[in-house]
Design a protein around this motif. Sequence first.
Motif, PDB file in Angstrom:
ATOM      1  N   ARG A  11      -8.577  -0.327   2.433  1.00  0.00           N
ATOM      2  CA  ARG A  11      -7.751   0.535   1.886  1.00  0.00           C
ATOM      3  C   ARG A  11      -7.205  -0.346   0.882  1.00  0.00           C
ATOM      4  O   ARG A  11      -6.830  -1.765   1.342  1.00  0.00           O
ATOM      5  CB  ARG A  11      -5.953   0.542   2.518  1.00  0.00           C
ATOM      6  CG  ARG A  11      -6.410   2.151   2.878  1.00  0.00           C
ATOM      7  CD  ARG A  11      -5.084   2.706   3.578  1.00  0.00           C
ATOM      8  NE  ARG A  11      -4.226   2.235   4.490  1.00  0.00           N
ATOM      9  CZ  ARG A  11      -3.097   1.373   4.630  1.00  0.00           C
ATOM     10  NH1 ARG A  11      -2.402   3.399   3.852  1.00  0.00           N
ATOM     11  NH2 ARG A  11      -2.332   0.489   5.009  1.00  0.00           N
ATOM     12  N   ASP A  45      -6.269  -3.950   3.141  1.00  0.00           N
ATOM     13  CA  ASP A  45      -6.535  -3.762   4.257  1.00  0.00           C
ATOM     14  C   ASP A  45      -7.962  -2.832   5.475  1.00  0.00           C
ATOM     15  O   ASP A  45      -8.444  -1.652   4.380  1.00  0.00           O
ATOM     16  CB  ASP A  45      -4.944  -2.759   4.673  1.00  0.00           C
ATOM     17  CG  ASP A  45      -5.028  -2.497   6.227  1.00  0.00           C
ATOM     18  OD1 ASP A  45      -5.147  -3.175   6.828  1.00  0.00           O
ATOM     19  OD2 ASP A  45      -4.474  -1.110   6.831  1.00  0.00           O
ATOM     20  N   LEU A  50       1.314  -1.337   0.301  1.00  0.00           N
ATOM     21  CA  LEU A  50      -0.087   0.436  -0.565  1.00  0.00           C
ATOM     22  C   LEU A  50       0.736   0.968  -0.172  1.00  0.00           C
ATOM     23  O   LEU A  50       0.367   2.307   0.400  1.00  0.00           O
ATOM     24  CB  LEU A  50      -1.334   0.162   1.333  1.00  0.00           C
ATOM     25  CG  LEU A  50      -1.921  -1.312   1.294  1.00  0.00           C
ATOM     26  CD1 LEU A  50      -3.250  -1.290   2.521  1.00  0.00           C
ATOM     27  CD2 LEU A  50      -2.458  -1.011  -0.488  1.00  0.00           C
ATOM     28  N   LEU A  60      -4.598   3.114  -5.443  1.00  0.00           N
ATOM     29  CA  LEU A  60      -4.944   2.422  -4.274  1.00  0.00           C
ATOM     30  C   LEU A  60      -6.447   3.428  -4.121  1.00  0.00           C
ATOM     31  O   LEU A  60      -6.724   4.485  -4.013  1.00  0.00           O
ATOM     32  CB  LEU A  60      -3.565   3.824  -3.423  1.00  0.00           C
ATOM     33  CG  LEU A  60      -2.656   2.804  -2.593  1.00  0.00           C
ATOM     34  CD1 LEU A  60      -1.398   4.050  -2.425  1.00  0.00           C
ATOM     35  CD2 LEU A  60      -2.314   1.634  -2.935  1.00  0.00           C
ATOM     36  N   ARG A  70      -5.067  -2.004  -3.169  1.00  0.00           N
ATOM     37  CA  ARG A  70      -4.595  -2.133  -4.075  1.00  0.00           C
ATOM     38  C   ARG A  70      -4.842  -2.772  -5.205  1.00  0.00           C
ATOM     39  O   ARG A  70      -5.439  -4.145  -4.817  1.00  0.00           O
ATOM     40  CB  ARG A  70      -3.068  -1.846  -4.344  1.00  0.00           C
ATOM     41  CG  ARG A  70      -1.869  -1.751  -5.068  1.00  0.00           C
ATOM     42  CD  ARG A  70      -0.760  -2.031  -5.619  1.00  0.00           C
ATOM     43  NE  ARG A  70      -0.412  -1.313  -4.123  1.00  0.00           N
ATOM     44  CZ  ARG A  70       0.285   0.363  -4.803  1.00  0.00           C
ATOM     45  NH1 ARG A  70       0.360   0.153  -5.906  1.00  0.00           N
ATOM     46  NH2 ARG A  70       0.783   1.002  -4.333  1.00  0.00           N
TER      47      ARG A  70
END
Lengths: 152, 767
Positions: free
Chosen positions: B493, B505, B353, B378, B495
């Motif tokens: 979060r 996450d 990240l 992201l 990607r």
Amino acid sequence: MRLIVNGTTHEVDAEDRMPLLWVLRDILGLHGTKYGCGIAQCGACTVWLGGEAVRSCQTALGDVDQPVTTIEGLGAPGALHAVQQAWVTHQVAQCGYCQSGQIMQAAALLAATPAPTDSEIDDAMQGNLCRCGTYPRIRAAIHAAAAKLKEG
Amino acid sequence: MPRTGRIARRTFLVGSALVGGGLAFGIWRYLTPGPNPLKAGLKAGQAALTPYVLIAPGGITVIAPRAAMGQGAQSALALLLAEEMDLDWDRVAVAHGPPSATYYNGAVLAEGLPFAPTDRSTQAELAREAGDVLAKFLGLQITGGSSSIPDGFDKMRRAGAAARAVMLQAAAARSGQPLEALRTGASAVILPGGGRIPYTALIAEAAGIDPPADPPLKPRGDWRLIGREVPRKGMVARSTGTELYGIDMVLPGMAYATVRRAPQLGAGVDRIDMTRARAARGVRKVVEIPGGFAVIADNTWRAFQAADLVEVTWAPAAYPATTEAMFAEVAGSFTADRRDSRFTDVGDVDAMLRQDVPGEARGKEGGGQEGAVQQGELIAAEYRAPYLAHAPMEPMNATAWLKDGHLTIWAGCQVPLYAASAAAKAAGVPPEAVTLHVLPMGGSFGRRLEDDFIAQAAQVARAVPGVPVKMTWSREEDMTHDFCRPLGMARGRGRVARGKVVAMDLAIAAPSTTASQMGRLGLPSVGPDTAIVAGAWDQPFAIPARRVTGYRVPEMAPVSSWRSVGASLNGFFHEGVMAELIHAAGADPLAERLRLVDDDASRRVLEAVGELSAWGRADLPKGWGRGLAFTLSFGVPVAEVVDVEATAAGIALRRVYIAANLGVVVDPRNVEAQMTGGAIWGLGHAMGAEITFDGGAIEQGNFDSYPFLRINQCPVFHTRALEMGDRVHGIGEPCVPPAAPALAAAIFAATGKRLRQMPFSKEVDFA
């Protein structure tokens, strides 16, 4: 105060403003009619005044000018009304608490509209809350009861 | 499955007692069967073949010692026993039976373990067995956690088989025929010549026969009730107004009461003047009780009316006074010192990240929405869920009678032994001087895991010794004195690269339901609370870099289990972030989940919902949108597809498709009802419901301010229940969590609006 409930005449000594719901439950001992909200938001207390479905929590005793029919007067375990029979066949109930009101509302709908569409069912039944989420089976049972009543 | 952390260095909550501590009680007691609680209450001519079968000349009653609250577990448990005992289902009566530690629930603690349902390692299995042992030591008779069927599947069948063996032995003794020549069917033993001895005629012989400990069970191919469309018990009573719920209890000479407690939950009375209330018609007594007062009258309505006449000033709340301040507390809880768990930590999430890691972005949504920060490939988003009330249709109530030092209670209840003990304390009698009758409930959804109202009824009964008194809460008292589903927030979060989700996450902050509940029981809580992250940390998706961290928010308002518990928030959080990632990757929501899923049953469930909904092949009308979500909770993988239409009147829910794996479907029609009902529960609250606080008090008092889905908003359902794997699961809760994120995804598909906070009515209108 004289009250006719399910064909029986009762003399009731209570305040005119006492809701019919509590007269039925706590004075006449008819517990099939349920308390859910007390402000006409859930429909669990639905009974018939004459032939009309009303919320008994918002019907003052002093305003009861017609015979009252409750779920106990619609049918009984050994002698089910067509709507009750459809409810049993379709296994509508989960907890069952709202179903007295649902059934009284549905039976009033079918008396006025013998073959309701889904949209007519939705219109008539939207005041009756069910938190278990039995709505899909309520729709199915009303259609089934309508067909049964049409057969006679 | 991702590695689930290092169990050896962790302690964890199971009912707030350490498994190790529970084991220390000694394995011998676990292996000893509990006493038969039916023996004490036997009438002449009756026999209790096992703790689950009461046989009398007039018929057979199956004891299904779990609460009837609409989930259908009692009927399904009785069905399991009837299968093995070869009972005539139409003539079986079902009862809850007396509260007893014999009826402990050995499966309920499993959901609290830090092992994903898909984890079948020795360590995980040992912990589950330890949970069963501990539940027995604690005498944990409890209905909840979708555990009635997992707990009862073998137990009830064994009880039925054991009772059948007793009947066979009794018939052999009676008829002089060898055991091997006897068969059973329709509640009777069938003799070689075709003659029948009804079970009810074998009571005298049966009374002296010990049931076998480990009777053989029927092979699946011989089942004639399990999995068939048999009539669920209770349907006639619930369709004729003749079911006796707690609120319908009547006793000769009974008084009617109601209570009011401080709207500032847990606070007490500052000043009170009961003069006017005491003078009101029908009022018998107005008394203070802990945290408030009770009015005892000659009917419920007069008690309600008189309660309005009490002039009272309440003490302030001990927690933040407003929802805004509470959410600020949640937002401030993503800190190291409040970190509660990190059960999932796979790959190098931090490295994945970092801003400077190259990646590729495709199909990103339009920016500018609050809460969304887009940094190239992201994705970051913040999600919120509010407090929610259980608000079962039947408000809290209990009838209590304190007579000659003995307290008898009639009430709906999910924890009868705890409730009896709380009532004893409240009435000032020893625990053995309490009899609790558990009655059917007009819904519960977890509310009656709390025994506050039962203790209250005991307090009220104490004010009128010798007089039975039914205490009923007003709807307003019920809604404003709930133990709510906690509020919570999540920060996600992730990607995406080359059209795939590669990192996720998720940080979740919420108060601990377990600690709040255990605190009320006077039990300590140690270790992390899996409920904070349930439905998120344990999801079967092999994202290469993946992390789920739980943060514990201080308790604030008391909180409790609400249908599907932690997963009710986390399903929305996890699948919301997942949907955003898949969208950013430009991938198909079903195909990408199928690519990532690493559990067979979960894969089949996703495929099944794809088939049901004709995913990718359905030609949706203009203005419609389709969303998919998946949550594994209570051991059950569930995938839901929601179709909505953006109409002039607002968003209309049109169709919902649900697939779930239960292992074994015991009662298919009830399973379907729980699948649709669970989804409706999830949808209905996500659409419009929230509990908010002002001045420390809950602002919603009734169904006008706490709306729920109505029949005119109800979509058409299509369901499929799978039977994969060797384990049986319950279905009361698992269909709740994926409903909200599936609806959010459908609304996004229809309107382009990304919903990150419940209820959705804050941002969209519903038809």
